[in-house]
Write a protein that holds these residues in place. Structure first.
Motif, short mmCIF file in Angstrom:
data_model
loop_
_atom_site.label_atom_id
_atom_site.label_comp_id
_atom_site.label_asym_id
_atom_site.label_seq_id
_atom_site.Cartn_x
_atom_site.Cartn_y
_atom_site.Cartn_z
N LEU A 49 31.20 55.99 35.82
CA LEU A 49 30.70 55.75 34.68
C LEU A 49 29.40 55.16 34.35
O LEU A 49 28.48 55.38 33.76
CB LEU A 49 31.78 55.33 33.43
CG LEU A 49 32.61 56.43 33.01
CD1 LEU A 49 33.42 55.83 31.77
CD2 LEU A 49 32.06 57.47 32.88
N MET A 50 29.26 53.98 35.44
CA MET A 50 28.08 53.35 35.32
C MET A 50 26.85 54.19 35.55
O MET A 50 25.86 54.19 35.15
CB MET A 50 28.08 52.32 36.47
CG MET A 50 29.09 51.03 36.29
SD MET A 50 29.07 50.54 34.48
CE MET A 50 27.43 49.73 34.28
N GLN A 53 26.45 56.76 32.64
CA GLN A 53 25.68 56.18 31.57
C GLN A 53 24.38 55.63 32.02
O GLN A 53 23.40 55.84 31.04
CB GLN A 53 26.52 54.86 31.15
CG GLN A 53 27.76 54.87 30.54
CD GLN A 53 28.68 54.09 30.59
OE1 GLN A 53 28.28 52.86 30.68
NE2 GLN A 53 29.90 54.06 29.92
N THR A 59 25.85 55.07 26.55
CA THR A 59 27.14 54.27 27.10
C THR A 59 28.43 54.68 26.10
O THR A 59 29.25 54.68 26.93
CB THR A 59 26.91 52.68 26.89
OG1 THR A 59 26.84 52.66 25.43
CG2 THR A 59 25.73 52.42 27.64
N ASN A 61 29.43 53.18 23.92
CA ASN A 61 29.97 51.90 23.67
C ASN A 61 29.70 51.13 22.32
O ASN A 61 28.18 51.40 22.16
CB ASN A 61 29.57 50.73 24.74
CG ASN A 61 30.38 51.01 26.13
OD1 ASN A 61 30.37 50.57 27.02
ND2 ASN A 61 31.49 51.69 25.83
N GLN A 115 23.42 48.44 27.48
CA GLN A 115 25.15 48.23 27.67
C GLN A 115 25.85 48.95 26.61
O GLN A 115 27.10 48.77 26.56
CB GLN A 115 25.49 46.88 28.01
CG GLN A 115 24.95 46.28 29.24
CD GLN A 115 25.89 45.05 29.62
OE1 GLN A 115 27.00 45.10 30.51
NE2 GLN A 115 25.36 44.06 28.86
N THR B 59 30.11 44.91 37.29
CA THR B 59 29.57 44.55 36.09
C THR B 59 29.59 43.69 35.38
O THR B 59 29.19 43.36 34.34
CB THR B 59 30.68 45.69 35.33
OG1 THR B 59 31.96 45.08 35.27
CG2 THR B 59 30.65 47.20 35.73
N MET B 110 38.83 51.75 32.94
CA MET B 110 37.63 51.27 33.14
C MET B 110 37.17 50.85 34.41
O MET B 110 36.16 50.89 34.65
CB MET B 110 37.32 50.55 31.81
CG MET B 110 37.26 51.20 30.54
SD MET B 110 37.17 49.92 29.26
CE MET B 110 35.57 49.46 29.30
N ASN B 113 36.64 53.33 36.80
CA ASN B 113 35.28 54.08 36.43
C ASN B 113 34.16 53.21 36.68
O ASN B 113 33.01 53.35 36.31
CB ASN B 113 35.48 54.75 35.10
CG ASN B 113 36.08 55.81 35.12
OD1 ASN B 113 36.57 56.48 36.19
ND2 ASN B 113 36.74 56.08 33.76
N GLN B 115 33.69 50.47 35.02
CA GLN B 115 33.08 49.86 33.92
C GLN B 115 33.34 48.39 33.99
O GLN B 115 32.68 47.80 32.92
CB GLN B 115 33.48 50.40 32.61
CG GLN B 115 32.89 51.91 32.64
CD GLN B 115 33.25 52.54 31.30
OE1 GLN B 115 32.13 52.49 30.25
NE2 GLN B 115 34.34 53.18 30.70
#
Lengths: 342, 342
Positions: A49-50, A53, A59, A61, A115, B59, B110, B113, B115
């Motif tokens: 996902l990093m 995104q 994101t 988020n 972020q 992260t 997460m 992934n 995150q």
DNA sequence: GTGAAAGCGCTAACAC
DNA sequence: GTGTTAGCGCTTTCAC
């Protein structure tokens, strides 16, 4: 860890097709999609996902700035935010700022650092404000933020709040109708607009009943149990003490009630007590607390919706300013004013 | 939005130097550093953290899985986590799972992934468990997780918990010494190890005092005010009611107290009440509540530290299992058993 | 409907 | 100490 290339190889397609099959399934043929999905499964592939995104510059988020999660009212608001956000496919990053401006700024910066996509601020403070000023930046495009619960005066962000003035007026009016003439008020933090609005409502109700406003009946507080306890002590030991005390939140009311009982006085026979918020403990205090109920979860859900709208549809001409209804809950802590004066 | 290249050009250095000047200042000469910093300022440069995290595969985010943020005890634990995490340069992503396993799994993912770097789980449930099983994956390397507060039995993760058995035993013993022979117990959720441990401690204390264990004195509860209220109703209306009730948390104790007073009984003269947790409201109930205080913030700080150690130093041979001390707070809700046995 | 290829913004070898 | 360069894993044109 397997990546998109592994899957592509396994499925015998290109990485582009894998990407599409996952993100936009209707752009690939059903057959290919099936092949890809099988390969994903076989590889135990989880998209990074990093990378997603980073690449897509979104994101999903949302940052929530909350002064303190220890407040039961806020925890209900947050629950509302999370529910709505989840439905819309967003994750919520909760930031406990303890009301400290530097922490608030730091977290709010997450948006500038990519972020998070947007911010919900539960306190009347603009974490972006003096950054722009300091830079002398002509950047007058507001960052994606929604202000809820405690709202900044002249707020240029979308906002959700209670009509605090009307609610405080309703509660004061309830006490006036019970015959109370001297009504103490335990305030919230000095700088909070909530405090000011509630004082304003209190004054309005007094005026409407032709009761003179007496500044000395106002007591400072900070929304904690302790401060309510302390304030009640001050009020009941003064000359000509009030026959009712209106606290700007339930914690202070519960603290006040204890102090009054410790002094050998009865609630509500000797003094009536009223709170604000209707936290769970309000119904379980002794006596149960008369208070103002707020639709806390709805605050959260509405704020989340406003932010999502802002993110997905861009800013409207005028930011939405939502006012939510209050509900006066009369319980056992308020009663008729004692007849024998003093 | 300016990027690292803009800054490099402005400062007349390479992008690598800019990166270094920002991340590892002591690797560049003071002069260059100054030039870079000036350029950063001039460009209004804010590093794109998505890119940083993506590239560096870290992260500096920690995920906290909490069953409900509405619980005042958890909010203290979380505060402890956040403080320690902040000191170590980590951010905390709070996930309110409402105890639902699917939400818990989703958030825990997460980490997979990319995150977040690690997880702190406040509930006795392994969100990674059946994933691995389902995949038949031979992946026996545990994910970076620490379990705190409510800890899984035979926990293979580092953990922090109270000695719940000893604490419950101490509280029961306190009641026994006051002369109570029939002590009701309001339980927590059936499946929680907390509940089991506390029941075990209760039984131990009874045994030590030669008081026969009576299963019918146990009442189900779920840690809510309502369930305490309900349980107390059941206990006081039965034949031969208990002279003391030990509730496995404070909310239930406060609920129970209300029910008892509604029945016209006095606390502690007719029935003693004890809680567990020492939430803020415990000292403000009427009468104030005898309870077990837990070092909540320390739970959080310790859990955060264990996770950070795990992340930065890799797993130790044996996962750390920390036991934190309890503190019996005797207040006004417990007193001598009524002498006239009825 | 699918593939090739060009990056997103940054870090980390590796040279110099 | 600093610069050059090769990617991290993914999305997204642009051809075909």
């Amino acid at each position: 860890m397997s990546n998109i290339r592994t899957v592509a190889r396994l499925a015998g397609v290109s990485v582009a097709t894998v990407s599409r099959a996952l993100a936009k399934p209707d752009l690939v043929s059903p057959r290919t999609r099936k092949k890809v999905l099988a390969a994903v499964d076989r590889a135990g592939y989880k998209p990074n996902l990093m990378a997603v995104q980073f690449r897509s510059r979104r994101t999903r988020n949302l940052v929530v700035l909350v002064p303190t999660i220890a407040n039961p009212f806020f925890s209900r608001v947050i629950t509302g935010i999370q529910q709505r956000a989840r439905e819309a496919g967003y994750q919520v990053l909760l930031c406990n700022t303890l009301g400290q401006e530097d922490i608030e700024r730091e977290y709010a910066r997450m948006v500038q650092n990519f972020q998070a996509d947007g911010v919900i601020q539960l306190r009347a403070f603009d974490p972006f404000s003096n950054e722009a000023d300091a830079e002398g930046a002509g950047d007058d495009s507001l960052l994606p933020m929604v202000n809820a619960c405690e709202v900044m005066p002249d707020c240029s962000y979308p906002s959700v709040q209670l009509d605090n003035r009307a609610a405080a007026r309703a509660m004061t009016d309830h006490l006036v109708r019970l015959g109370h003439q001297r009504i103490g008020l335990v305030k919230g933090p000095q700088r909070s607009p909530l405090t000011r609005d509630r004082i304003a409502g209190y004054r309005e109700a007094l005026e409407a009943a032709d009761i003179p406003f007496d500044e000395s009946l106002l007591c400072p507080g900070d929304f904690s149990l302790q401060s309510g306890h302390r304030a009640a002590g001050t009020l009941i030991t003064r000359d000509n003490p009030p026959t009712a005390i209106f606290c700007e939140n339930d914690e202070m009311a519960i603290g006040a009630m204890q102090r009054i009982k410790q002094a050998g006085l009865r609630v509500p026979e000797d003094i009536s007590i009223a709170g604000f918020d209707d936290i769970a403990f309000a119904a379980y205090s002794d006596p149960s607390l008369t208070t103002i109920a707020q639709p806390a979860e709805e605050f959260g859900a509405t704020a989340a919706q406003l932010l999502i709208d802002l993110l997905e549809q861009g800013p409207a001409n005028a930011p939405a300013q939502v006012l939510l209804p209050y509900d006066l809950k009369v319980r056992d802590s308020t009663g008729p004013a004692p007849t024998s004066d003093s």
